[in-house]
Design a protein around this motif. Sequence first.
Motif, PDB file in Angstrom:
ATOM      1  N   ARG A  34      14.015  -6.604  -0.490  1.00 55.61           N
ATOM      2  CA  ARG A  34      13.316  -5.967  -1.608  1.00 55.61           C
ATOM      3  C   ARG A  34      11.815  -6.210  -1.583  1.00 55.61           C
ATOM      4  N   GLY A  35      11.419  -7.230  -0.845  1.00 54.20           N
ATOM      5  CA  GLY A  35      10.003  -7.557  -0.800  1.00 54.20           C
ATOM      6  C   GLY A  35       9.809  -8.720   0.137  1.00 54.20           C
ATOM      7  N   LEU A  44       2.518  -4.782   6.159  1.00 52.46           N
ATOM      8  CA  LEU A  44       3.846  -4.401   5.677  1.00 52.46           C
ATOM      9  C   LEU A  44       3.747  -3.439   4.491  1.00 52.46           C
ATOM     10  N   LYS A  45       2.895  -3.767   3.528  1.00 50.56           N
ATOM     11  CA  LYS A  45       2.699  -2.905   2.352  1.00 50.56           C
ATOM     12  C   LYS A  45       2.295  -1.507   2.772  1.00 50.56           C
ATOM     13  N   GLU A  46       1.304  -1.432   3.639  1.00 51.84           N
ATOM     14  CA  GLU A  46       0.734  -0.134   3.995  1.00 51.84           C
ATOM     15  C   GLU A  46       1.740   0.818   4.619  1.00 51.84           C
ATOM     16  N   ILE A  47       2.574   0.295   5.520  1.00 45.61           N
ATOM     17  CA  ILE A  47       3.392   1.238   6.289  1.00 45.61           C
ATOM     18  C   ILE A  47       4.877   1.204   5.974  1.00 45.61           C
ATOM     19  N   THR A  48       5.338   0.211   5.160  1.00 49.14           N
ATOM     20  CA  THR A  48       6.752   0.260   4.745  1.00 49.14           C
ATOM     21  C   THR A  48       6.884   0.578   3.257  1.00 49.14           C
ATOM     22  N   TYR A  49       5.808   0.410   2.472  1.00 55.55           N
ATOM     23  CA  TYR A  49       5.787   0.571   1.020  1.00 55.55           C
ATOM     24  C   TYR A  49       6.624  -0.502   0.314  1.00 55.55           C
ATOM     25  N   LEU A  50       6.994  -1.548   1.046  1.00 55.13           N
ATOM     26  CA  LEU A  50       7.644  -2.697   0.404  1.00 55.13           C
ATOM     27  C   LEU A  50       6.563  -3.562  -0.210  1.00 55.13           C
ATOM     28  N   HIS A  51       6.902  -4.211  -1.312  1.00 55.13           N
ATOM     29  CA  HIS A  51       5.918  -5.120  -1.865  1.00 55.13           C
ATOM     30  C   HIS A  51       5.839  -6.378  -0.997  1.00 55.13           C
ATOM     31  N   ALA A  52       4.646  -6.807  -0.711  1.00 57.28           N
ATOM     32  CA  ALA A  52       4.483  -8.022   0.082  1.00 57.28           C
ATOM     33  C   ALA A  52       3.268  -8.783  -0.432  1.00 57.28           C
ATOM     34  N   ASP A  53       3.378 -10.096  -0.428  1.00 57.49           N
ATOM     35  CA  ASP A  53       2.301 -10.964  -0.890  1.00 57.49           C
ATOM     36  C   ASP A  53       1.972 -11.962   0.207  1.00 57.49           C
ATOM     37  N   GLY A  54       0.721 -12.271   0.384  1.00 52.94           N
ATOM     38  CA  GLY A  54       0.331 -13.334   1.300  1.00 52.94           C
ATOM     39  C   GLY A  54      -0.138 -14.517   0.480  1.00 52.94           C
ATOM     40  N   TYR A  55       0.304 -15.716   0.836  1.00 49.12           N
ATOM     41  CA  TYR A  55      -0.059 -16.910   0.072  1.00 49.12           C
ATOM     42  C   TYR A  55      -0.361 -18.084   0.996  1.00 49.12           C
ATOM     43  N   LEU A  93       6.229  -6.398  13.697  1.00 52.41           N
ATOM     44  CA  LEU A  93       7.286  -6.511  12.687  1.00 52.41           C
ATOM     45  C   LEU A  93       7.129  -5.391  11.645  1.00 52.41           C
ATOM     46  N   ALA A  94       5.909  -5.217  11.134  1.00 52.08           N
ATOM     47  CA  ALA A  94       5.667  -4.149  10.151  1.00 52.08           C
ATOM     48  C   ALA A  94       5.938  -2.783  10.773  1.00 52.08           C
ATOM     49  N   TYR A  95       5.483  -2.618  11.997  1.00 52.59           N
ATOM     50  CA  TYR A  95       5.666  -1.341  12.693  1.00 52.59           C
ATOM     51  C   TYR A  95       7.141  -0.977  12.804  1.00 52.59           C
ATOM     52  N   GLU A  96       7.956  -1.910  13.310  1.00 56.08           N
ATOM     53  CA  GLU A  96       9.371  -1.597  13.542  1.00 56.08           C
ATOM     54  C   GLU A  96      10.119  -1.376  12.228  1.00 56.08           C
ATOM     55  N   LEU A  97       9.741  -2.115  11.196  1.00 54.43           N
ATOM     56  CA  LEU A  97      10.413  -1.903   9.911  1.00 54.43           C
ATOM     57  C   LEU A  97      10.028  -0.532   9.335  1.00 54.43           C
TER      58      LEU A  97
END
Length: 371
Positions: A228-229, A249-260, A346-350
Amino acid sequence: EKGGEPHFMRKEILEQPRALRDTLCGRVGLDGLPRLEELALGAGEARALEHVELIACGTSWHAGLVATRHLAELARLRASAEVASEYRYRPALPLGAEGGGKALVVAVSQSGETADTLAAMRAAAAGGARPVAVVNVVGSSIAREAEGVLYTRAGPEISVASTKAFSTQVATLFLLAAHLGRLRGTLSESGARELLAALGRVPDQLEAMLPEVAAQARALAPRLLDKRGALYLGRGYGFPLALEGALKLKEITYLHADGYPAGEMKHGPIALVGPQTLVVVVAPQDRLHAKTLSNLEEVKARDGFVVAIGTEGDRELARLADAVFWLPPAPEPLNPLLAAAPLQLLAYELSVALGRDVDQPRNLAKSVTVE
Ligand code: F6R
């Protein structure tokens, strides 16, 4: 034009060894020391510097955040990286000789046309700074208005999601930090030689690891379709990489992602962790490794699905993570150059697995020329 690849993004990710070789070309002398004469910055000026202000947007800002750490480590300079849309509107503080600020202002931009970055650079110039720029596109507005330009030489980047632009920015800014370190006497000749020799090996190391990383990312993507994120964690050099991985990840999957920063996990984001949360941890062997591993234990205790990026041979990491992308050993400051590609792939393949428009994600433009 995509060089036989299905998307520009994949082509540009796989091109990074070539792009980095171009970035380094002629910038390391036969003596193994940095050569950045294109900048025309004298030793006196470099020694007088008190701080460095990097201004940029998006992925370029993340490269700036990596550079703040390089500048502190190699050139003993306090450095900040600020988002250009904030920088341009904050109260103007004097930067020039008269204000005594003695700051070097560096605008970082792939396109050289980003409206906020250009405006921030103008604001810095109005405050008395003589801004320099780290830019990819030759002759772009930011390159033309800066007092000095370091071109990243990534070559044309077509995919909206920035990849090779990021790694070449990081490499260019690393060279700048090493150059300033030499001019200021904070980086020894032997230290510089050692780091630049290791930097010279990075394109070959990347070339060797990319096929495996690409295959692994492809195999992993179908296992992530229920997520989900995502939470991306890292410390030190790994923190800006966490931000960059989350942005991709956000840009190309539209999943919510946070960096911390991994150390912030307890201060809130751990509430997000559960079986449907993807946790990506940037954890190469470095000074903070043990601390990052203990964060990872906490994620595992809450059933998060962990994808790690680590240094070859790290058994403890292999035990804690559900999947690991392995990096070859490198000096700590160079880890960002190796860790970026697994995050990108990883973002690309997802994105591909989810059927998204990889190269032209919704709502985004390659170059943001209005604020
Ligand atoms: C991210 C991305 C954007 C750009 C940002 C700055 O993948 O492409 O976040 O990094 O718009 O663009 P430049 O570097 O051209 O100033």
